[in-house]
Design a protein around this motif. Structure first.
Motif, mmCIF file in Angstrom:
data_model
loop_
_atom_site.group_PDB
_atom_site.id
_atom_site.type_symbol
_atom_site.label_atom_id
_atom_site.label_comp_id
_atom_site.label_asym_id
_atom_site.label_seq_id
_atom_site.Cartn_x
_atom_site.Cartn_y
_atom_site.Cartn_z
ATOM 1 N N ASP A 1 -0.088 -72.739 -21.600
ATOM 2 C CA ASP A 1 0.598 -71.822 -22.515
ATOM 3 C C ASP A 1 0.559 -72.312 -23.958
ATOM 4 N N LYS B 1 -5.100 -66.668 -18.107
ATOM 5 C CA LYS B 1 -4.404 -67.799 -17.488
ATOM 6 C C LYS B 1 -4.793 -67.940 -16.015
ATOM 7 N N ASN C 1 -6.842 -70.971 -16.122
ATOM 8 C CA ASN C 1 -5.721 -71.907 -16.009
ATOM 9 C C ASN C 1 -5.427 -72.598 -17.342
#
Length: 209
Positions: free
Chosen positions: A105, A98, A102
């Motif tokens: 979720d 993440k 980036n």
């Protein structure tokens, strides 16, 4: 030289030149190659100890079936796996994904859930075998990169992991040793240096469908 020529050049060194050492650039190349090694799901459940200490290297010879290459080599690379692998390691990996990519979720979570459940369902023995397999992938990659860089090596399974763990104090890192790779430069009087490579014919090793 191309890749095939490099692999022809490579052999398991029986005697290193103790007067030659890898440069900082060369050892950093091997470190980066290790870090870039492919691992299952990209989880990297392996670590590498880099030894450049003649006193420690000499101490390890006894626990390496008395193979002198461990003491002669410029550096000794020890591939290790964690004694315990848990879902927390998966969580750390996805946090890294993440941070770097980036990734939202909603995209990560299904994959994360699948991996978490997979890890949770396995015994530590099963996870240890799986992680050890990743160490062998790293070993192969290191040997190939070393050959391309004209760095000699000698892969070793013949050692006593418990004694290596003790000498290197791997307990404090939660690790256990799996494989050993002395690296350096072949000695001019290594009897193996000029011997022809013994391999089956390629057509006897490959099945084309």
């Amino acid at each position: 030289m191309n890749s095939i020529e490099s692999l022809q050049w490579r052999y398991a060194v029986k005697k290193f030149d103790e007067n030659k050492s890898l440069t900082e650039t060369q050892i950093n190349t091997l470190k980066e190659a290790f870090n870039l090694t492919a691992t299952s799901y990209g989880l990297q459940p392996i670590k590498m100890v880099v030894i450049q200490n003649k006193e420690i290297q000499q101490q390890l010879v006894e626990f390496s079936w008395n193979q002198p290459q461990v003491a002669q080599a410029s550096h000794v690379l020890v591939l290790c796996v964690p004694k315990e692998y848990t879902v927390k390691d998966v969580e750390i990996y996805f946090s890294l994904v993440k941070d770097i990519r980036n990734t939202p979720d909603e995209i990560l979570n299904p994959f994360k859930e699948m991996l978490t459940n997979s890890i949770a369902s396995k015994t530590q023995e099963e996870l240890s075998i799986w992680n050890r397999n990743q160490a062998y992938i790293a070993l192969g990659n290191l040997m190939t990169v070393a050959a391309n860089e004209r760095i000699d090596s000698c892969p070793m399974e013949g050692f006593v992991p418990e004694k290596y763990d003790e000498v290197l104090e791997l307990d404090k890192y939660g690790l256990t040793s799996v494989l050993v790779l002395p690296v350096g430069f072949r000695a001019e009087d290594d009897y193996m240096k000029d011997l022809k490579k013994v391999r089956k014919k390629t057509e006897n090793m490959i099945i084309d469908l």
